[in-house]
Design a protein around this motif. Sequence first.
Motif, PDB file in Angstrom:
ATOM      1  N   GLN A   3       0.695  -1.131  -0.021  1.00 38.85           N
ATOM      2  CA  GLN A   3       0.072  -0.106  -0.113  1.00 38.85           C
ATOM      3  C   GLN A   3       0.837   1.265   0.175  1.00 38.85           C
ATOM      4  OE1 GLN A   3      -3.251  -0.168   2.498  1.00 38.85           O
ATOM      5  NE2 GLN A   3      -4.157  -2.142   1.593  1.00 38.85           N
ATOM      6  N   MET A 146     -24.288   1.291  -5.672  1.00 43.29           N
ATOM      7  CA  MET A 146     -24.641   2.923  -5.456  1.00 43.29           C
ATOM      8  C   MET A 146     -23.982   3.952  -6.349  1.00 43.29           C
ATOM      9  SD  MET A 146     -26.926   4.516  -3.573  1.00 43.29           S
ATOM     10  CE  MET A 146     -27.555   3.527  -2.404  1.00 43.29           C
ATOM     11  N   THR A 172     -26.089  -1.614  -1.997  1.00 45.99           N
ATOM     12  CA  THR A 172     -24.592  -1.164  -1.643  1.00 45.99           C
ATOM     13  C   THR A 172     -24.878   0.188  -0.863  1.00 45.99           C
ATOM     14  OG1 THR A 172     -24.089  -2.237  -3.655  1.00 45.99           O
ATOM     15  CG2 THR A 172     -22.495  -0.792  -2.817  1.00 45.99           C
ATOM     16  N   GLN A 174     -22.616   3.517   0.758  1.00 44.97           N
ATOM     17  CA  GLN A 174     -21.257   4.110   0.597  1.00 44.97           C
ATOM     18  C   GLN A 174     -21.000   4.817   1.940  1.00 44.97           C
ATOM     19  OE1 GLN A 174     -22.546   6.908  -2.466  1.00 44.97           O
ATOM     20  NE2 GLN A 174     -21.627   5.642  -3.907  1.00 44.97           N
ATOM     21  N   VAL A 197     -19.197  -0.162   0.800  1.00 42.36           N
ATOM     22  CA  VAL A 197     -17.992   0.066   0.169  1.00 42.36           C
ATOM     23  C   VAL A 197     -17.721   1.759   0.759  1.00 42.36           C
ATOM     24  CG1 VAL A 197     -18.947  -0.744  -2.016  1.00 42.36           C
ATOM     25  CG2 VAL A 197     -19.352   1.550  -1.567  1.00 42.36           C
ATOM     26  N   LYS A 198     -16.309   1.977   0.378  1.00 41.99           N
ATOM     27  CA  LYS A 198     -16.113   3.425   0.830  1.00 41.99           C
ATOM     28  C   LYS A 198     -16.709   4.670  -0.111  1.00 41.99           C
ATOM     29  CE  LYS A 198     -11.396   2.367   2.645  1.00 41.99           C
ATOM     30  NZ  LYS A 198     -10.024   2.835   2.753  1.00 41.99           N
ATOM     31  N   GLY A 199     -16.952   4.462  -1.343  1.00 42.39           N
ATOM     32  CA  GLY A 199     -17.451   5.400  -2.321  1.00 42.39           C
ATOM     33  C   GLY A 199     -16.365   5.604  -3.236  1.00 42.39           C
ATOM     34  N   ALA A 200     -17.050   5.599  -4.604  1.00 40.90           N
ATOM     35  CA  ALA A 200     -16.200   5.724  -5.681  1.00 40.90           C
ATOM     36  C   ALA A 200     -16.318   7.276  -6.434  1.00 40.90           C
ATOM     37  CB  ALA A 200     -16.441   4.790  -6.655  1.00 40.90           C
ATOM     38  N   TYR A 201     -17.147   7.711  -6.109  1.00 41.49           N
ATOM     39  CA  TYR A 201     -17.571   9.086  -6.891  1.00 41.49           C
ATOM     40  C   TYR A 201     -17.241  10.323  -6.016  1.00 41.49           C
ATOM     41  CZ  TYR A 201     -20.586   5.848  -9.423  1.00 41.49           C
ATOM     42  OH  TYR A 201     -21.236   4.773 -10.136  1.00 41.49           O
ATOM     43  N   ARG A 211     -10.822  10.073   1.570  1.00 45.76           N
ATOM     44  CA  ARG A 211     -10.312   8.986   2.002  1.00 45.76           C
ATOM     45  C   ARG A 211      -9.019   9.219   3.232  1.00 45.76           C
ATOM     46  NH1 ARG A 211     -13.103   6.426  -0.997  1.00 45.76           N
ATOM     47  NH2 ARG A 211     -12.698   4.892  -2.415  1.00 45.76           N
ATOM     48  N   ALA A 236     -16.751  -4.622   1.113  1.00 45.38           N
ATOM     49  CA  ALA A 236     -16.350  -4.663  -0.125  1.00 45.38           C
ATOM     50  C   ALA A 236     -15.064  -3.431  -0.442  1.00 45.38           C
ATOM     51  CB  ALA A 236     -17.338  -4.139  -1.113  1.00 45.38           C
ATOM     52  N   THR A 237     -14.049  -3.973   0.139  1.00 43.52           N
ATOM     53  CA  THR A 237     -12.796  -2.909   0.332  1.00 43.52           C
ATOM     54  C   THR A 237     -11.424  -3.910   0.076  1.00 43.52           C
ATOM     55  OG1 THR A 237     -11.450  -1.439   1.626  1.00 43.52           O
ATOM     56  CG2 THR A 237     -12.464  -3.350   2.876  1.00 43.52           C
ATOM     57  N   GLU A 260     -15.657  -9.005  -0.493  1.00 45.43           N
ATOM     58  CA  GLU A 260     -15.978  -8.991  -1.890  1.00 45.43           C
ATOM     59  C   GLU A 260     -14.966  -8.007  -2.385  1.00 45.43           C
ATOM     60  OE1 GLU A 260     -19.903  -7.766  -2.684  1.00 45.43           O
ATOM     61  OE2 GLU A 260     -19.853  -8.658  -4.719  1.00 45.43           O
ATOM     62  N   LEU A 262     -13.152  -6.247  -6.294  1.00 46.24           N
ATOM     63  CA  LEU A 262     -13.307  -6.033  -7.592  1.00 46.24           C
ATOM     64  C   LEU A 262     -11.942  -6.771  -8.644  1.00 46.24           C
ATOM     65  CD1 LEU A 262     -13.495  -2.250  -7.673  1.00 46.24           C
ATOM     66  CD2 LEU A 262     -15.254  -3.968  -7.672  1.00 46.24           C
ATOM     67  N   ARG A 297     -10.920   2.907 -11.851  1.00 40.37           N
ATOM     68  CA  ARG A 297     -10.428   1.899 -10.946  1.00 40.37           C
ATOM     69  C   ARG A 297      -8.823   2.681 -11.173  1.00 40.37           C
ATOM     70  NH1 ARG A 297     -14.644   0.214 -10.756  1.00 40.37           N
ATOM     71  NH2 ARG A 297     -14.313   1.529  -8.841  1.00 40.37           N
ATOM     72  N   ASN A 304      -1.856   2.726 -10.745  1.00 43.73           N
ATOM     73  CA  ASN A 304      -2.413   1.792 -11.745  1.00 43.73           C
ATOM     74  C   ASN A 304      -2.350   2.375 -13.159  1.00 43.73           C
ATOM     75  OD1 ASN A 304      -3.287  -0.203 -10.210  1.00 43.73           O
ATOM     76  ND2 ASN A 304      -5.548   0.632 -10.254  1.00 43.73           N
TER      77      ASN A 304
HETATM   78  P1  FDA Z   1      -9.035   2.803  -0.731  1.00 46.26           P
HETATM   79  O1  FDA Z   1      -9.488   3.413  -1.935  1.00 46.26           O
HETATM   80  O2  FDA Z   1      -8.770   3.608   0.511  1.00 46.26           O
HETATM   81  O3  FDA Z   1      -7.583   2.003  -1.074  1.00 46.26           O
HETATM   82  C1  FDA Z   1      -7.017   1.255  -0.009  1.00 46.26           C
HETATM   83  C2  FDA Z   1      -5.964   0.331  -0.588  1.00 46.26           C
HETATM   84  O4  FDA Z   1      -6.676  -0.670  -1.503  1.00 46.26           O
HETATM   85  C3  FDA Z   1      -5.176   1.229  -1.447  1.00 46.26           C
HETATM   86  O5  FDA Z   1      -4.038   1.694  -0.886  1.00 46.26           O
HETATM   87  C4  FDA Z   1      -4.610  -0.074  -2.581  1.00 46.26           C
HETATM   88  O6  FDA Z   1      -3.666  -0.845  -1.915  1.00 46.26           O
HETATM   89  C5  FDA Z   1      -6.010  -0.731  -2.462  1.00 46.26           C
HETATM   90  N1  FDA Z   1      -6.644  -0.332  -3.767  1.00 46.26           N
HETATM   91  C6  FDA Z   1      -7.704   0.165  -3.853  1.00 46.26           C
HETATM   92  N2  FDA Z   1      -8.165   0.553  -5.065  1.00 46.26           N
HETATM   93  C7  FDA Z   1      -7.354   0.084  -5.781  1.00 46.26           C
HETATM   94  C8  FDA Z   1      -7.214  -0.257  -7.126  1.00 46.26           C
HETATM   95  N3  FDA Z   1      -8.090   0.529  -8.183  1.00 46.26           N
HETATM   96  N4  FDA Z   1      -6.092  -0.629  -7.701  1.00 46.26           N
HETATM   97  C9  FDA Z   1      -5.094  -1.197  -6.838  1.00 46.26           C
HETATM   98  N5  FDA Z   1      -5.475  -1.178  -5.560  1.00 46.26           N
HETATM   99  C10 FDA Z   1      -6.227  -0.535  -5.061  1.00 46.26           C
HETATM  100  N6  FDA Z   1     -18.589   2.347  -5.103  1.00 46.26           N
HETATM  101  C11 FDA Z   1     -19.461   2.784  -5.260  1.00 46.26           C
HETATM  102  O7  FDA Z   1     -19.445   4.417  -5.172  1.00 46.26           O
HETATM  103  N7  FDA Z   1     -20.631   2.503  -5.665  1.00 46.26           N
HETATM  104  C12 FDA Z   1     -20.841   0.948  -5.700  1.00 46.26           C
HETATM  105  O8  FDA Z   1     -21.791   0.471  -5.887  1.00 46.26           O
HETATM  106  C13 FDA Z   1     -19.469   0.289  -5.510  1.00 46.26           C
HETATM  107  N8  FDA Z   1     -19.458  -1.055  -5.796  1.00 46.26           N
HETATM  108  C14 FDA Z   1     -18.422  -1.847  -5.419  1.00 46.26           C
HETATM  109  C15 FDA Z   1     -18.340  -3.235  -5.169  1.00 46.26           C
HETATM  110  C16 FDA Z   1     -17.329  -3.982  -4.710  1.00 46.26           C
HETATM  111  C17 FDA Z   1     -17.447  -5.740  -4.911  1.00 46.26           C
HETATM  112  C18 FDA Z   1     -16.181  -3.353  -4.467  1.00 46.26           C
HETATM  113  C19 FDA Z   1     -15.010  -3.900  -4.031  1.00 46.26           C
HETATM  114  C20 FDA Z   1     -16.039  -1.759  -4.630  1.00 46.26           C
HETATM  115  C21 FDA Z   1     -17.209  -1.050  -4.836  1.00 46.26           C
HETATM  116  N9  FDA Z   1     -17.244   0.327  -5.147  1.00 46.26           N
HETATM  117  C22 FDA Z   1     -18.373   0.777  -5.246  1.00 46.26           C
HETATM  118  C23 FDA Z   1     -15.727   0.905  -5.100  1.00 46.26           C
HETATM  119  C24 FDA Z   1     -15.438   1.378  -3.743  1.00 46.26           C
HETATM  120  O9  FDA Z   1     -16.349   2.486  -3.385  1.00 46.26           O
HETATM  121  C25 FDA Z   1     -14.186   2.037  -3.637  1.00 46.26           C
HETATM  122  O10 FDA Z   1     -13.951   3.073  -4.653  1.00 46.26           O
HETATM  123  C26 FDA Z   1     -13.049   0.809  -3.951  1.00 46.26           C
HETATM  124  O11 FDA Z   1     -13.301  -0.214  -3.462  1.00 46.26           O
HETATM  125  C27 FDA Z   1     -11.596   1.290  -3.327  1.00 46.26           C
HETATM  126  O12 FDA Z   1     -11.851   1.728  -2.271  1.00 46.26           O
HETATM  127  P2  FDA Z   1     -11.036   0.601  -0.989  1.00 46.26           P
HETATM  128  O13 FDA Z   1     -12.073   0.321  -0.044  1.00 46.26           O
HETATM  129  O14 FDA Z   1     -10.409  -0.660  -1.501  1.00 46.26           O
HETATM  130  O15 FDA Z   1     -10.081   1.708  -0.353  1.00 46.26           O
END
Ligand code: FDA
Length: 330
Positions: A3, A146, A172, A174, A197-201, A211, A236-237, A260, A262, A297, A304
Amino acid sequence: MNQLQLTELDKQLAEALKSIARRQDIKAYLEQNEQMNRLVRRAAAQYVTGEQRHEAMIAAARLEQLGYAVSLEYIGENTTSEKECELAAQELSDLIAELGASRRSGRVSFDLSHIGLLLDTELALAYLLQLAAQAKPLGIELFISMEESAKTDRILQVYEQAVALHLNIGITLQAHLHRTWEDVTAKLPAQARVRIVKGAYQEDEEICLPRSQALNERYLELLTHVVTQGHQVSIATHDEALIEVILQKGLLDRPGVEFEMLYGIEPELSARLQAAGHPVRIYLTYGQEWYLYLCHRIAEYPPNLYRAVIHMIQEEPIDAIASYGELPAR
Ligand code: FDA
């Protein structure tokens, strides 16, 4: 993968990629320019199984042989014509039928905005109900993803109406949104299936946490709540430090709780958790609309981008599954 601490430049790159993800002109350029499209598709192969359903089914079968559970998503969102919604719902229905025919239970995930949420919540609800009714006797569960916070109310409204009729629908949530604690405590039925999940948007800072340690603490708090309430929960993290705390707290020891992750992200972490006896589900995606997914991603982990460039020029096809483990010798 270790990490890494993200630098200021990484963070700026992440913001830029999230904006690029929304640029329709860049997307259109990629779609029209065959050579460019082929290159970027190679980078996408790390995270997307392919454009066609059968590619996802092959990947799912390989992962199941390795002992993982799977989720499948037909990628797409923000569909703005009724015809496109109908086609997306048809593809999801075909996916459910194919999963059922292969006697694989499994999980199908999707965005409600792929099947009509932007046109009319009633349309999205009608498709969701049809799909849930089809999936239920086959032992398949549906999971609603979400999307941006502007859609959260509508998504939860459709979810609440649908889950009152079909319990095989999960939702899901966030952790980064301030509102989520209230949603979790006020809107989940007793038998709800939940993915945290933490949230992607990219959202305004007034409504969400970035974060941070504070976000990880909130994630843990939400998770502890849903697990102790007896919900079926997908953790999901890919955050290894957070996962370590989750394991220490014994949250995985409850029935119906799983990790769970990705497809293509931290496969070695998935493999280690699975080898240690924890249930792990891999979330597979397929479809033509992989562009936004790829940008997300890369944006959430800017290193990446290096991998993407390497994959673009690499001659060997990418086999993301190879890192999930080896089949035992017969
Ligand atoms: P964080 O982003 O804090 O990352 C922690 C560590 O994880 C990083 O230091 C790295 O080591 C590793 N990591 C994280 N992302 C990586 C990547 N892309 N490539 C390589 N390493 C990585 N979001 C949303 O808004 N709506 C949704 O419906 C979903 N659905 C969903 C389903 C599932 C099964 C998963 C796993 C995730 C989602 N997400 C999502 C995405 C989620 O919100 C989030 O953006 C990602 O999981 C990345 O966050 P982390 O919790 O992994 O931690």
